[in-house]
Design a protein around this motif. Structure first.
Motif, PDB file in Angstrom:
ATOM      1  N   ALA A 208       0.835  -1.195   0.000  1.00 12.61           N
ATOM      2  CA  ALA A 208       0.000   0.000   0.000  1.00 12.61           C
ATOM      3  C   ALA A 208       0.872   1.248   0.000  1.00 12.61           C
ATOM      4  N   SER A 209       0.385   2.267  -0.677  1.00 13.08           N
ATOM      5  CA  SER A 209       1.118   3.529  -0.748  1.00 13.08           C
ATOM      6  C   SER A 209       0.155   4.670  -1.005  1.00 13.08           C
ATOM      7  N   GLY A 210       0.650   5.905  -0.867  1.00  9.79           N
ATOM      8  CA  GLY A 210      -0.132   7.068  -1.248  1.00  9.79           C
ATOM      9  C   GLY A 210      -0.676   7.893  -0.100  1.00  9.79           C
ATOM     10  N   GLY A 211      -0.468   7.465   1.125  1.00 13.11           N
ATOM     11  CA  GLY A 211      -0.961   8.248   2.247  1.00 13.11           C
ATOM     12  C   GLY A 211      -0.214   9.554   2.390  1.00 13.11           C
ATOM     13  N   GLY A 212      -0.747  10.407   3.261  1.00 16.57           N
ATOM     14  CA  GLY A 212      -0.093  11.681   3.503  1.00 16.57           C
ATOM     15  C   GLY A 212      -0.962  12.594   4.320  1.00 16.57           C
ATOM     16  N   LEU A 213      -0.568  13.856   4.345  1.00 13.48           N
ATOM     17  CA  LEU A 213      -1.285  14.890   5.087  1.00 13.48           C
ATOM     18  C   LEU A 213      -2.003  15.789   4.092  1.00 13.48           C
ATOM     19  N   VAL A 214      -3.277  16.025   4.341  1.00 11.13           N
ATOM     20  CA  VAL A 214      -4.072  16.850   3.438  1.00 11.13           C
ATOM     21  C   VAL A 214      -5.064  17.660   4.264  1.00 11.13           C
ATOM     22  N   GLN A 215      -5.445  18.808   3.767  1.00 17.92           N
ATOM     23  CA  GLN A 215      -6.440  19.617   4.445  1.00 17.92           C
ATOM     24  C   GLN A 215      -7.845  19.088   4.176  1.00 17.92           C
ATOM     25  N   ALA A 216      -8.748  19.370   5.078  1.00 18.21           N
ATOM     26  CA  ALA A 216     -10.134  18.969   4.883  1.00 18.21           C
ATOM     27  C   ALA A 216     -10.653  19.509   3.552  1.00 18.21           C
ATOM     28  N   GLY A 217     -11.385  18.671   2.846  1.00 19.21           N
ATOM     29  CA  GLY A 217     -11.873  19.027   1.527  1.00 19.21           C
ATOM     30  C   GLY A 217     -10.955  18.599   0.400  1.00 19.21           C
ATOM     31  N   GLY A 218      -9.755  18.197   0.751  1.00 20.71           N
ATOM     32  CA  GLY A 218      -8.781  17.790  -0.248  1.00 20.71           C
ATOM     33  C   GLY A 218      -8.947  16.346  -0.667  1.00 20.71           C
ATOM     34  N   SER A 219      -8.003  15.886  -1.487  1.00 18.65           N
ATOM     35  CA  SER A 219      -8.064  14.538  -2.057  1.00 18.65           C
ATOM     36  C   SER A 219      -6.728  13.834  -1.903  1.00 18.65           C
ATOM     37  N   LEU A 220      -6.807  12.526  -1.855  1.00 17.92           N
ATOM     38  CA  LEU A 220      -5.643  11.661  -1.892  1.00 17.92           C
ATOM     39  C   LEU A 220      -6.026  10.404  -2.664  1.00 17.92           C
ATOM     40  N   ARG A 221      -5.027   9.776  -3.268  1.00 19.91           N
ATOM     41  CA  ARG A 221      -5.269   8.491  -3.916  1.00 19.91           C
ATOM     42  C   ARG A 221      -4.301   7.464  -3.346  1.00 19.91           C
ATOM     43  N   LEU A 222      -4.859   6.417  -2.802  1.00 26.02           N
ATOM     44  CA  LEU A 222      -4.055   5.314  -2.294  1.00 26.02           C
ATOM     45  C   LEU A 222      -3.953   4.229  -3.359  1.00 26.02           C
ATOM     46  N   ALA A 223      -2.854   3.509  -3.321  1.00 22.51           N
ATOM     47  CA  ALA A 223      -2.652   2.390  -4.234  1.00 22.51           C
ATOM     48  C   ALA A 223      -2.314   1.141  -3.432  1.00 22.51           C
ATOM     49  N   CYS A 224      -2.736   0.003  -3.956  1.00 24.57           N
ATOM     50  CA  CYS A 224      -2.419  -1.287  -3.346  1.00 24.57           C
ATOM     51  C   CYS A 224      -1.966  -2.216  -4.472  1.00 24.57           C
ATOM     52  N   ALA A 225      -0.663  -2.409  -4.561  1.00 23.08           N
ATOM     53  CA  ALA A 225      -0.108  -3.269  -5.591  1.00 23.08           C
ATOM     54  C   ALA A 225      -0.030  -4.702  -5.090  1.00 23.08           C
ATOM     55  N   THR A 226      -0.426  -5.648  -5.943  1.00 19.62           N
ATOM     56  CA  THR A 226      -0.416  -7.052  -5.548  1.00 19.62           C
ATOM     57  C   THR A 226       0.616  -7.829  -6.345  1.00 19.62           C
ATOM     58  N   SER A 227       1.080  -8.907  -5.732  1.00 18.88           N
ATOM     59  CA  SER A 227       2.054  -9.766  -6.411  1.00 18.88           C
ATOM     60  C   SER A 227       1.357 -10.846  -7.236  1.00 18.88           C
ATOM     61  N   ARG A 228       0.043 -10.896  -7.143  1.00 19.98           N
ATOM     62  CA  ARG A 228      -0.759 -11.888  -7.844  1.00 19.98           C
ATOM     63  C   ARG A 228      -1.644 -11.170  -8.849  1.00 19.98           C
ATOM     64  N   LYS A 229      -1.992 -11.858  -9.947  1.00 19.18           N
ATOM     65  CA  LYS A 229      -2.881 -11.240 -10.916  1.00 19.18           C
ATOM     66  C   LYS A 229      -4.188 -10.864 -10.224  1.00 19.18           C
ATOM     67  N   ILE A 230      -4.544  -9.607 -10.346  1.00 21.48           N
ATOM     68  CA  ILE A 230      -5.652  -9.077  -9.566  1.00 21.48           C
ATOM     69  C   ILE A 230      -6.976  -9.738  -9.927  1.00 21.48           C
ATOM     70  N   LEU A 231      -7.112 -10.202 -11.156  1.00 15.06           N
ATOM     71  CA  LEU A 231      -8.365 -10.837 -11.569  1.00 15.06           C
ATOM     72  C   LEU A 231      -8.546 -12.213 -10.941  1.00 15.06           C
ATOM     73  N   THR A 232      -7.488 -12.758 -10.338  1.00  9.85           N
ATOM     74  CA  THR A 232      -7.591 -14.061  -9.684  1.00  9.85           C
ATOM     75  C   THR A 232      -7.847 -13.934  -8.184  1.00  9.85           C
ATOM     76  N   ILE A 233      -7.983 -12.711  -7.719  1.00 14.51           N
ATOM     77  CA  ILE A 233      -8.267 -12.465  -6.314  1.00 14.51           C
ATOM     78  C   ILE A 233      -9.771 -12.290  -6.151  1.00 14.51           C
ATOM     79  N   ASP A 234     -10.376 -13.056  -5.272  1.00 12.53           N
ATOM     80  CA  ASP A 234     -11.835 -13.034  -5.155  1.00 12.53           C
ATOM     81  C   ASP A 234     -12.356 -11.692  -4.639  1.00 12.53           C
ATOM     82  N   TYR A 235     -11.732 -11.189  -3.614  1.00 13.42           N
ATOM     83  CA  TYR A 235     -12.141  -9.904  -3.062  1.00 13.42           C
ATOM     84  C   TYR A 235     -10.911  -9.118  -2.639  1.00 13.42           C
ATOM     85  N   MET A 236     -10.972  -7.832  -2.866  1.00 13.01           N
ATOM     86  CA  MET A 236      -9.954  -6.925  -2.315  1.00 13.01           C
ATOM     87  C   MET A 236     -10.688  -5.843  -1.542  1.00 13.01           C
ATOM     88  N   ARG A 237     -10.127  -5.503  -0.427  1.00  8.00           N
ATOM     89  CA  ARG A 237     -10.795  -4.565   0.466  1.00  8.00           C
ATOM     90  C   ARG A 237      -9.849  -3.478   0.957  1.00  8.00           C
TER      91      ARG A 237
END
Length: 115
Positions: free
Chosen positions: A5-34
């Motif tokens: 997981a990556s992408g966290g940080g400090l932001v002011q209220a009303g702002g935006s952030l995008r987190l990423a979660c990279a997997t070592s397995r093909k994502i289409l073979t994962i039943d659920y990601m949360r």
């Protein structure tokens, strides 16, 4: 299965952030990601669940502000967080569930929203 997981940080209220979660397995073979989050002294909260078909269910607290997506080529799941509020402050974790195998967790990434 390893999750990064990556992408966290400090932001002011009303702002935006995008987190990423990279997997070592093909994502289409994962039943659920949360995405989960946990603030100090509080229970872990489920934020959103994405099924292997791409459908997403959001918790009431983030619905309409957060969007989960994925990049199949990069085997990465994203959490776009808009209109952030101080109560969104937490450590965010991604988790993968594979039927018959179990659950796998990434390390957390801190999101801090200042008022």
């Amino acid at each position: 299965v390893q999750l990064q997981a990556s992408g966290g940080g400090l932001v002011q209220a009303g702002g935006s952030l995008r987190l990423a979660c990279a997997t070592s397995r093909k994502i289409l073979t994962i039943d659920y990601m949360r995405w989960y989050r946990q603030n100090r002294g509080k229970e872990r909260e489920l934020v959103a669940t994405m099924g292997s078909g791409g459908g997403v269910i959001y918790s009431a607290s983030v619905r309409g502000r957060f969007t989960v997506s994925r990049d199949v080529a990069d085997n990465t799941m994203y959490l776009q967080m808009d209109n952030l509020k101080p109560e969104d402050t937490a450590v965010y974790y991604c988790e993968a569930e594979i039927a018959g195998w179990g659950q796998y967790w990434g390390q957390g990434t801190q999101v801090t929203v200042s008022s």
